[in-house]
Design an enzyme around this catalytic site. Structure first.
Site, PDB file in Angstrom:
ATOM      1  N   ASP A 479      47.241  42.340  41.755  1.00 43.39           N
ATOM      2  CA  ASP A 479      46.866  40.941  41.526  1.00 43.39           C
ATOM      3  C   ASP A 479      48.044  40.001  41.796  1.00 43.39           C
ATOM      4  O   ASP A 479      49.200  40.431  41.907  1.00 43.39           O
ATOM      5  CB  ASP A 479      46.394  40.804  40.076  1.00 43.39           C
ATOM      6  CG  ASP A 479      45.345  39.720  39.904  1.00 43.39           C
ATOM      7  OD1 ASP A 479      45.255  38.838  40.772  1.00 43.39           O
ATOM      8  OD2 ASP A 479      44.628  39.752  38.885  1.00 43.39           O
ATOM      9  N   ASP A 549      36.801  35.445  41.486  1.00 38.87           N
ATOM     10  CA  ASP A 549      36.613  35.642  40.044  1.00 38.87           C
ATOM     11  C   ASP A 549      35.219  35.207  39.614  1.00 38.87           C
ATOM     12  O   ASP A 549      34.836  35.421  38.463  1.00 38.87           O
ATOM     13  CB  ASP A 549      37.657  34.842  39.256  1.00 38.87           C
ATOM     14  CG  ASP A 549      38.955  35.624  39.101  1.00 38.87           C
ATOM     15  OD1 ASP A 549      38.961  36.839  39.386  1.00 38.87           O
ATOM     16  OD2 ASP A 549      39.966  35.017  38.705  1.00 38.87           O
TER      17      ASP A 549
HETATM   18  C1  GLA Z   1      42.829  37.577  37.777  1.00 41.90           C
HETATM   19  C2  GLA Z   1      41.861  38.483  38.514  1.00 41.90           C
HETATM   20  C3  GLA Z   1      40.822  38.997  37.546  1.00 41.90           C
HETATM   21  C4  GLA Z   1      41.499  39.734  36.418  1.00 41.90           C
HETATM   22  C5  GLA Z   1      42.522  38.843  35.747  1.00 41.90           C
HETATM   23  C6  GLA Z   1      43.350  39.616  34.747  1.00 41.90           C
HETATM   24  O1  GLA Z   1      42.217  36.399  37.372  1.00 41.90           O
HETATM   25  O2  GLA Z   1      41.271  37.802  39.575  1.00 41.90           O
HETATM   26  O3  GLA Z   1      39.908  39.836  38.200  1.00 41.90           O
HETATM   27  O4  GLA Z   1      42.122  40.889  36.932  1.00 41.90           O
HETATM   28  O5  GLA Z   1      43.409  38.257  36.686  1.00 41.90           O
HETATM   29  O6  GLA Z   1      44.309  38.818  34.153  1.00 41.90           O
END
Ligand code: GLA
Length: 739
Positions: A479, A549
């Site tokens: 990420d 997301d």
């Molecule tokens: C980001 C990612 C999510 C999740 C969060 C965790 O927003 O896109 O899918 O993994 O971080 O903090």
């Protein structure tokens, strides 16, 4: 078909069955563009396509010849301040302050295959006969600077790859302040511009607008390719649709700041450029140093936008993505993020994993929150040791227990980031990107590590090695949750600060390269607050990416439809989540959530313990369906049929390579009262094959399904006697099998 050079006319013709790209060495030694488009038969001379005009006020190269003005001819590698008058492809500052550059042809080489780009992601060949490459070496005699223009044309793909390498053979220190990877001057500007724009949770909406005079551009200055503008530009003729007409697509195999623009002059020519963003790029080039640009890709289609997208899809799937997972159907996963957020314990995770296994899931992914003290967003990034309160047996112990249930285990990590509240920050505050004596901006309560500093990358590599060597991990979700700011590196002197944005990305690539080589069996999925780094550069290392997301099925229609403009289905992470949806509060049927998520790398992002028996049974069936069809969905040919940007209905389909099987996804956002008849014209079928259609009560030949259409009307809807499961957010899958 080859790349040929005609010495009598100094003409290069790069051609395959679908496209031609024609260049010519001009009388002043510069390289002119004659043609880019549908394949032309080769001939000795295409001089008629070299258009010039004696225009008033023009700055001309030769005394007495008013027709040869760089301002009015199509240039391949325009320098600055030399009479071209448009945006240059290279900006090179010299010790005396001048920026004039004049590159002239010196030599060229043509060979089969495609060389690697050192330290950068790029498309590749597995066999030299897949593609031919042309290097044109141009030289500035005053500065003693070489530029090698690299062109690779694939034999069987409508794909031209472009990059540039600049080498300083002189004694002065120069500063490269701008370098486009591709410059294409089109003879007319009669195109619509296609862009993929958005923001967090609404990435890659398709925007189409006519070109107009002046510069129109998209860009990122965030240090990553961004939610806002994906590094893609499309040009299509007014009459071009998904199924017919000319379209050109441009992208950059890069994950950092970029600029893509079309400069339409007042003579109706259009200059397309894509490359590093010059505003955040300033690279000193000392004697004998060189700089390699990222790779730009140009795709040409004379048969509409679907064919353009399909060329990108197969290129990215087959010759950009690498590694063991490249050609493999992707595991069906359960990710705990929306199921638990930070609030979990080993017991919870094992219960979830057990429930997931019972549903048919193959891979359990533990998301954020597993490392020391990480109970909120405010803390612990950088301290990548398991939180023993939550996970008493550590990550390796948890992985073993998950493996014992018959599941693979995957882990989330955010290696480029650090929290202020972390042991790592206490020990290494200088490893954060920061400008001396200035306060630091926050983003999701975190700072960005200085990946331009190789010591930082080494440290993070060792730290990840420690985790990956000691636990059985099959998947990593990498990420990256904030944009870069106060970009400055204490590791470099003041005159190197203009290199830091690019060096940061090179550091990220270096870490990816080291990890993917050391752990070739791990499936990497890239992520950046959803899809803020969904770009071709990342796909070279991680064959799939978390698309957004936003897991709401209806929003995902737009996001996945837009993403498909460039990216293959096998690259799009798409999961079924719980309702009401966490981003929108919307409730959609479980069937629709799956019918959308199937068109990606499928999984679930919820707590399976909270599903009732009926839902669990439905999920078992969904997983069974995906196991049966994922090879077709992820590796078949994808067609967009009805756009969610145009109305209430969305449809897309995938067709198997032998055209014997196809799956159509049909989605209707809102139920209409007393509605019209509806049909969807399918694509890519064999007109002479009779298809049995699961989901319909009739058989039809491919010609009928493509030319008359598949009937999707609900005969009963007008009488207000909707059947269960119909109404808003309806979706259907039609499975076509050759009889
Ligand atoms: C980001 C990612 C999510 C999740 C969060 C965790 O927003 O896109 O899918 O993994 O971080 O903090």
């Amino acid at each position: 078909m080859p790349i040929v050079f005609h010495p009598t006319t100094n003409t290069f013709h790069l051609m395959n069955d679908t496209m031609s790209y024609i260049l010519k060495i001009l009388p002043d030694g510069s390289i002119g563009q004659l043609y880019c488009g549908r394949a032309l038969r080769d001939k000795e001379s295409f001089d008629e396509l070299f258009e010039t005009a004696a225009r008033p006020m023009a700055v001309c190269a030769f005394e007495g010849d008013k027709t040869f003005s760089l301002e009015h001819i199509r240039n391949e590698f325009p320098g600055a301040f030399f009479g071209d008058m448009r945006m240059p492809a290279i900006d090179l500052k010299q010790e005396n302050g001048s920026r004039v550059v004049r590159f002239r042809y010196k030599s060229h080489t043509i060979f089969s295959g495609k060389p690697k780009l050192e330290g950068l992601p790029a498309t590749y060949v597995e066999h030299d006969d897949e593609a031919n490459t042309l290097h044109i070496h141009v030289y500035d005699e005053l500065l003693h600077v070489w530029a090698t223009l690299q062109y690779t044309l694939y034999e069987k793909r409508p794909v031209l790859c472009r990059s540039v390498k600049v080498e300083n053979a002189g004694s002065d220190t120069l500063v490269l302040d701008g370098l486009a990877s591709l410059n294409l001057d089109l003879p007319d500007a009669g195109y619509d511009l296609i862009e993929l724009t958005g923001a967090w949770a609404r990435e890659r909406s398709i925007k189409v607008q006519p070109l107009h005079e002046g510069i129109q551009s998209i860009y990122s200055l965030r240090g990553h390719s961004s939610h806002n503008f994906n590094p893609f530009l499309g040009l299509k003729r007014k009459e071009t649709t998904e199924t017919q007409g000319e379209a050109l697509g441009f992208t950059l195999v890069y994950s950092g700041n970029f600029l893509a623009q079309v400069d339409v002059d007042t003579y109706n020519t259009a200059r397309v450029q894509i490359g590093l963003h010059p505003f955040t790029f300033s690279w000193p080039l000392r004697r004998n140093e060189s700089f390699q640009s990222p790779e730009a890709i140009l795709v040409y289609s004379s048969q509409g936008m679907n064919v353009m997208s399909q060329a990108f899809h197969s290129l990215f799937r087959e010759r950009l993505a690498r590694g063991m997972w490249r050609d493999k159907p992707r595991p069906i996963l359960l990710n705990n993020w929306e199921g638990t957020y930070f609030d979990f314990h080993e017991k919870t995770i094992l219960e979830m994993a057990k429930a997931a296994k019972d549903l048919g899931v193959e891979l359990f992914v533990l998301d954020d929150g597993w490392f020391e003290g990480r109970n909120t967003e405010h803390t612990s990034l950088g301290d990548w040791r398991p939180d023993m309160d939550k996970l008493p047996k550590g990550i390796s112990g948890l992985a073993d227990q998950i493996n014992a249930l018959g599941l693979r285990f995957g882990l989330w990590i955010e290696p480029e980031m650090i929290n202020y509240h972390s042991k790592m920050y206490e020990q290494m505050p200088d490893w954060v990107l920061h400008t001396p004596n200035r306060p630091l901006s926050h983003g999701r309560h975190q700072f960005v590590l200085d990946f331009s500093n190789p010591d930082v990358v080494d440290f993070v590599f060792e730290m990840m090695k420690d985790i990956l060597d000691h636990a059985n991990i099959d998947y990593i979700k990498w990420d990256m949750n904030r944009s870069l700011s106060e970009v400055y590196s204490s590791h470099y002197p003041h005159d190197e600060q203009g290199t830091i944005y690019h060096r940061f990305i090179l550091g990220v690539y270096d870490l990816y390269e080291r990890l993917t080589s050391r752990y070739p069996n791990i499936l990497f999925e890239s992520c950046a607050s959803g899809g803020a780094r969904f770009d071709p550069g990342m796909l070279y290392y991680a064959p799939q990416a978390w698309t957004s997301d936003d897991t709401d099925a209806i929003e995902r229609l737009k996001i996945q439809y837009g993403t498909s403009m460039l990216y293959p289905i096998s690259s799009m992470g798409s999961h079924v989540s719980a309702i009401p949806n966490h981003q929108l509060n919307r409730s959609t049927p479980l069937s629709t959530r799956a019918n959308v998520a199937y068109f990606g790398t499928f999984g679930y992002e919820l707590d399976p313990r909270k599903m009732d028996e009926a839902e669990k049974e439905q999920i078992r069936k969904q997983i069974g369906f995906m196991k049966q069809y994922r090879s077709l969905i992820q590796f078949g040919t994808f067609y967009r049929l009805l756009s969610p940007f145009d109305g209430n209905e969305t449809a897309w389909m995938v067709v198997s390579n032998d055209q014997k099987t196809a799956i159509v996804g049909y989605y209707r956002t809102l139920q209409e009262v007393n509605e019209r008849y509806r049909r969807v014209r399918l694509q890519g079928l064999d007109p002479n094959t009779l298809y049995q259609i699961e989901g319909c009560d009739y058989d039809a030949y491919g010609d009928e399904l493509m030319y008359a259409g598949l009937i999707t009307t609900d005969a009963s809807a007008g009488e207000h006697n909707l059947k269960a499961g119909e109404g808003d957010y309806l979706s259907r899958l039609y499975i076509l099998r050759a009889r």
